[in-house]
Motif scaffolding. Structure first.
Motif, short mmCIF file in Angstrom:
data_model
loop_
_atom_site.label_atom_id
_atom_site.label_comp_id
_atom_site.label_asym_id
_atom_site.label_seq_id
_atom_site.Cartn_x
_atom_site.Cartn_y
_atom_site.Cartn_z
N GLY A 53 1.73 19.74 13.36
CA GLY A 53 2.77 20.80 14.05
C GLY A 53 4.24 21.02 13.72
N PRO A 54 4.79 21.72 13.15
CA PRO A 54 5.96 22.44 13.07
C PRO A 54 7.73 21.15 13.91
CG PRO A 54 5.90 24.52 14.03
CD PRO A 54 3.96 23.34 13.96
N GLY A 55 7.21 21.31 15.56
CA GLY A 55 7.86 20.94 16.24
C GLY A 55 7.77 19.21 16.01
N LEU A 56 6.09 18.65 15.80
CA LEU A 56 6.34 17.04 15.44
C LEU A 56 6.77 16.77 14.79
CD1 LEU A 56 5.21 14.34 16.05
CD2 LEU A 56 2.66 15.77 15.38
N ARG A 57 6.43 17.87 13.21
CA ARG A 57 6.85 17.37 12.22
C ARG A 57 8.94 17.24 11.73
NH1 ARG A 57 4.34 21.45 8.26
NH2 ARG A 57 6.44 23.09 9.18
N GLU A 58 9.06 17.79 12.78
CA GLU A 58 10.37 17.98 12.77
C GLU A 58 11.47 16.85 13.23
OE1 GLU A 58 13.98 21.00 14.51
OE2 GLU A 58 12.51 20.21 16.01
N VAL A 59 10.69 16.38 13.97
CA VAL A 59 10.38 15.02 14.88
C VAL A 59 10.57 14.00 14.13
CG1 VAL A 59 10.41 13.70 16.80
CG2 VAL A 59 10.45 16.24 17.34
N CYS A 60 9.60 13.76 12.83
CA CYS A 60 9.25 13.15 12.02
C CYS A 60 10.21 12.77 11.16
CB CYS A 60 7.90 13.28 11.38
SG CYS A 60 6.34 12.93 12.92
N GLU A 61 10.92 13.90 10.66
CA GLU A 61 11.47 13.91 9.76
C GLU A 61 12.74 13.74 10.22
OE1 GLU A 61 9.58 17.73 6.99
OE2 GLU A 61 11.07 17.76 8.73
N ALA A 62 13.27 13.84 11.53
CA ALA A 62 14.67 13.60 11.51
C ALA A 62 14.50 12.27 11.93
CB ALA A 62 15.01 14.33 13.38
N ILE A 63 13.48 11.72 12.70
CA ILE A 63 14.02 10.25 12.52
C ILE A 63 12.94 9.52 11.65
CG2 ILE A 63 13.31 8.29 14.94
CD1 ILE A 63 12.89 10.36 16.56
N GLY A 64 12.52 10.18 10.06
CA GLY A 64 12.27 9.31 9.96
C GLY A 64 10.52 8.74 10.05
N ILE A 65 9.74 8.97 10.38
CA ILE A 65 8.03 8.33 10.96
C ILE A 65 7.36 9.18 10.35
CG2 ILE A 65 9.83 6.88 12.60
CD1 ILE A 65 8.30 9.07 14.55
N PRO A 66 6.18 8.40 9.88
CA PRO A 66 4.48 9.58 9.87
C PRO A 66 4.63 9.79 11.56
CG PRO A 66 4.62 7.05 9.60
CD PRO A 66 5.48 7.33 10.06
N PRO A 67 3.78 11.04 11.61
CA PRO A 67 3.14 11.74 12.43
C PRO A 67 1.88 10.59 13.29
CG PRO A 67 1.58 12.01 11.37
CD PRO A 67 3.54 11.44 10.54
N ILE A 68 1.92 9.84 12.90
CA ILE A 68 0.57 8.36 13.24
C ILE A 68 1.09 7.56 13.33
CG2 ILE A 68 -1.86 7.90 13.43
CD1 ILE A 68 -2.16 10.25 11.29
N LEU A 69 1.75 6.02 13.93
CA LEU A 69 2.15 5.33 14.12
C LEU A 69 1.56 3.74 14.46
CD1 LEU A 69 5.62 6.12 16.88
CD2 LEU A 69 5.36 6.29 13.16
N HIS A 70 1.28 3.68 13.18
CA HIS A 70 -0.06 1.83 13.46
C HIS A 70 1.42 1.23 13.72
CE1 HIS A 70 -2.15 -0.77 11.94
NE2 HIS A 70 -2.84 -0.71 11.05
N LEU A 71 0.33 0.94 15.38
CA LEU A 71 1.02 -0.50 16.04
C LEU A 71 0.66 -1.66 16.47
CD1 LEU A 71 2.95 1.46 17.32
CD2 LEU A 71 1.75 1.24 19.48
N GLY A 72 -0.79 -1.65 15.08
CA GLY A 72 -0.96 -3.11 15.15
C GLY A 72 -2.65 -3.30 15.52
N ALA A 73 -2.75 -4.46 15.77
CA ALA A 73 -3.60 -5.38 16.33
C ALA A 73 -4.38 -4.66 17.48
CB ALA A 73 -3.85 -6.56 16.51
N CYS A 74 -5.89 -4.85 17.81
CA CYS A 74 -5.79 -4.82 18.87
C CYS A 74 -5.53 -4.90 20.25
CB CYS A 74 -7.92 -4.98 19.24
SG CYS A 74 -8.85 -3.74 18.04
N VAL A 75 -4.94 -6.35 19.86
CA VAL A 75 -4.07 -6.99 21.14
C VAL A 75 -2.57 -5.85 21.55
CG1 VAL A 75 -5.10 -9.36 21.49
CG2 VAL A 75 -3.41 -8.66 19.92
N ASP A 76 -1.91 -5.67 20.62
CA ASP A 76 -1.07 -4.61 20.51
C ASP A 76 -0.60 -3.31 20.82
OD1 ASP A 76 0.43 -6.65 19.19
OD2 ASP A 76 -0.38 -6.01 16.70
N ASN A 77 -2.93 -3.03 21.78
CA ASN A 77 -1.70 -2.17 22.66
C ASN A 77 -1.61 -2.68 23.90
OD1 ASN A 77 -4.30 0.35 22.05
ND2 ASN A 77 -5.67 -1.35 21.78
N SER A 78 -0.98 -3.48 24.14
CA SER A 78 -0.13 -3.76 25.40
C SER A 78 1.44 -2.98 24.66
CB SER A 78 -0.07 -5.26 24.62
OG SER A 78 0.86 -5.68 23.58
#
Ligand code: XCC
Ligand code: SF4
Length: 662
Positions: free
Chosen positions: A497-522
């Motif tokens: 969406g346009p709002g999320l896109r703007e934030v992603c572009e400003a910070i330079g991140i994808p809209p889905i952040l891969h945080l790691g393995a299952c233990v990394d739910n922490s």
């Protein structure tokens, strides 16, 4: 949602499945069709806690009228079954964490020469959480104290596990009030097993509270300890480029795949595959080099830190072998299908078990030993090289692969929002407050052959970002997104969406952040805590416009994770039939009662469209309760965005005064 019934929603996976069918090779997808789930066990109504049973509490008014031989009610039986799933999941994550803690101790004591303290800053940060003095002390001494203190959390009999203090005060108060603050990790697992054995705890609510206490020991204990120590030993992840799907295998190189959950041996394999002697060895066998890949969560660990490509999640393990290109597959613990040894006989793949805890008939066993970790790693690599020559022509060769970005840690997300010295969660909180980002969803958990595998992840990922919801993902949820090509910044441009896109572009991140393995739910727990501390949203984890979703879950570990999020204040939605579905009483406790006490809940909902609806409702209701501006789709469309950006510049220059929403 693609209503066309397929076994996997992933095109490459589907091709291999079809090829397998033509070859009469059976996989979990066919087995899932043949083996219908037992409808009694599926909804939690079967008790086999003693041998007067198994008792099946079924019938029209089972909840009121049917009891087991001992007199146990449906609510008791269902709650006990769920609590035992939590205990199983907690045991798995936490036993993995225990091994990590002992490795750190061995490093500190000079007994594991192949490992070092890689991230001293993280070590200090953790020492800080644990009130361990670190300034001016030798790193190794600090590491020893950290390891010893964390090891105590497993066997602690009284008091509380250390990391509970990292949660917002209000969240901690709720845990105290309801008596669910875990004492020691092992103690809670044991007590859950005790209380759910024949003839002990019979009040469903009381059983479930112990379930939550155990789950919290998993989240703020096992998982968090594992994440932290892995960061200390191997480095805190930062975004890396990598690739995903079956096309990562190379025709002319030795393909070695690491599968399972524990990162220690896999890290050493990463180290040794680039050694000249190893490459020379591979060449002596006719290969051009050595290509390392991963599966499931061991993959996520080495992907996050080294950019090692992943062949995907849980349901891809058999399919990977069926490419005919995997020369060796090492497995450690958890989520390893016993089917792979039999399957590997049809190809040339060598399955190598490496943990003293897990053996399989038909596999080669090369036992991991931290005292000679690199030597073991070299042995594995050599075996893979030796087996390169045995490759047969059979296999379903797939060339699909997608670029991906992985490696978002709490620390990095903080850093990217303001650099090393001003890192904070302010920009994210502001974006949520303004409604640019509607909320945050943790999209996690397994992929599952009982639905078009990875399809629910794909559906939710696209719909959520379209609705300006930022996604943090872990485990096979991340693998599902990665193998679909969803983990790239371009995904934001095309689909967010346009709002999320703007934030992603400003910070330079994808809209889905891969945080790691299952233990990394922490990592999601620590991010939520940081957002609460930052101010402007909720002052506890509960009440945030945030939801957890595990649409294709299958493992007990997923249940433990869902419950620790619920107990920490996050509403959680799981897919599939409800494992507590036969009891209205238990279902009500896990939704209505938990939300009142902890501000989190656990729903089971098989329909992905409804999952989306429940998630967005929770997010919008949380926004309303926090008195944030209601989310308006398209509000941050181009023209408006430009105006706001101009206004913001004026504010920054001190020319204009800030107004609500900026
Ligand atoms: Fe296993 Fe972690 Fe589930 Fe994947 S997501 S199937 S638990 S590998 Ni954890
Ligand atoms: Fe049946 Fe009770 Fe034994 Fe469970 S504990 S199997 S309900 S008799």
């Amino acid at each position: 949602m693609d209503k066309h019934i397929r076994k996997s929603a992933n095109e490459a996976a589907e091709k291999i499945i079809e090829w397998g069918e033509s070859q009469k090779i059976e996989t979990c997808f066919e087995r899932a069709e043949k083996m219908k789930p037992c409808p009694i066990g599926e909804t939690g109504a079967c008790c086999k806690m003693c041998h007067m049973g198994p008792c099946r509490l079924v019938g029209k008014n089972a909840e009121e009228e049917v009891v087991g031989v001992c007199g146990a009610s449906l609510g008791t039986v269902v709650a006990r079954n769920l609590a035992r799933m939590i205990a199983g999941g907690t045991a798995a994550h936490s036993d993995h964490a225990r091994d990590m803690a002992f490795t750190l101790l061995a490093v500190a004591e000079g007994e594991a020469k192949d490992f070092q303290i890689t991230d001293v800053r993280k070590l200090y940060r953790v020492a800080g959480y644990l009130n361990i003095e670190f300034e001016g002390r030798p790193v190794i001494d600090v590491a020893k104290d950290v390891a010893t203190t964390l090891i105590e959390d497993f066997g602690r009999q009284k008091g509380e596990i250390n990391y509970l203090s990292r949660a917002p005060k209000k969240t901690q108060e709720r845990w105290k009030k309801w008596g669910v603050a875990p004492r020691g990790i092992d103690r809670e697992v044991v007590e859950t097993m005790h209380r759910t054995t024949m003839g002990v705890d019979h009040d469903p609510d009381h059983i479930l509270l112990q379930g939550l206490r155990t789950a919290l020991a998993d989240g703020w204990g096992g998982c968090m300890i594992s994440t932290d120590i892995t960061d200390i030993l191997f480095g805190t992840p930062q975004p890396v480029k990598a690739e995903a799907s079956f096309g990562i295998f190379k025709e002319d190189e030795v393909n070695l795949v690491v599968h399972g959950h524990e990162p220690t041996l896999a890290e050493k394999i990463v180290d040794v595959v680039s050694e000249p002697e190893m490459i020379a060895y591979a060449k002596s066998k006719g290969a051009k080099g050595i290509n390392l890949g991963g599966m499931c969560c061991t993959a996520n660990e080495v992907l996050m830190r080294h950019g090692i490509p992943t062949a995907g999640g849980f349901t891809n393990q058999e399919l990977g072998i069926m490419t005919g290109l995997v020369d060796a597959l090492t497995v450690d613990v958890q989520c390893i299908m016993p089917a792979i040894t039999e399957l590997s006989n049809k190809f040339h793949t060598k399955v190598i078990t490496t943990s003293e805890k897990a053996k399989m008939k038909g596999a080669v066993h090369i036992e991991y030993d931290e005292h000679r970790a690199k030597e073991v790693a070299r042995e594995v690599v050599r075996l893979a090289c030796d087996n390169f020559q045995n490759r047969k022509a059979t296999g379903s060769h797939i060339t699909d692969k997608f670029p991906m970005i992985a490696g978002f840690s709490h620390e990095y997300i903080e850093y990217m929002q303001g650099g090393r010295w001003r890192g904070s969660f302010r920009p994210l909180n502001d974006a949520i407050m303004a409604g640019r980002v509607r909320g945050v969803v943790g999209l996690a958990g397994c992929d599952n052959p009982r639905v078009p595998s990875t399809g629910l992840h794909r559906f939710l990922a696209t719909e959520l970002i379209k609705n300006d919801v930022l996604i943090v993902s872990t485990g096979c949820g991340s693998a599902a997104c990665g193998t679909s090509g969803y983990l790239t910044p371009e995904m934001a441009l095309e689909n967010a969406g346009p709002g999320l896109r703007e934030v992603c572009e400003a910070i330079g991140i994808p809209p889905i952040l891969h945080l790691g393995a299952c233990v990394d739910n922490s990592r999601i727990l620590t991010i939520a805590s940081a957002m609460a501390a930052e101010g402007g949203l909720s002052d506890e984890i509960g009440g945030m416009p945030a939801v957890g979703i595990a649409p294709e879950w299958m493992a007990e570990k997923a249940i433990a994770i869902g419950c620790y999020f619920a107990a920490s204040g996050v509403p959680v939605i799981f897919g599939g039939e409800s494992p507590v579905g036969s009891s209205q009483e238990v279902t009500r406790i896990m939704t209505e009662v938990w939300i009142e006490r902890f501000r989190g809940a656990m729903h089971f909902e098989p329909d992905p469209e409804k999952m989306l609806e429940i998630a967005l409702n929770y997010i919008d209701n949380a926004r309303a309760a926090l008195k944030l501006r209601p989310y308006e789709p398209g509000r941050f469309g181009t023209e408006r965005v430009l105006m706001d950006m101009a206004a913001r510049r004026e504010i920054e220059r001190g020319v204009a005064k800030p107004h609500i929403g900026l």
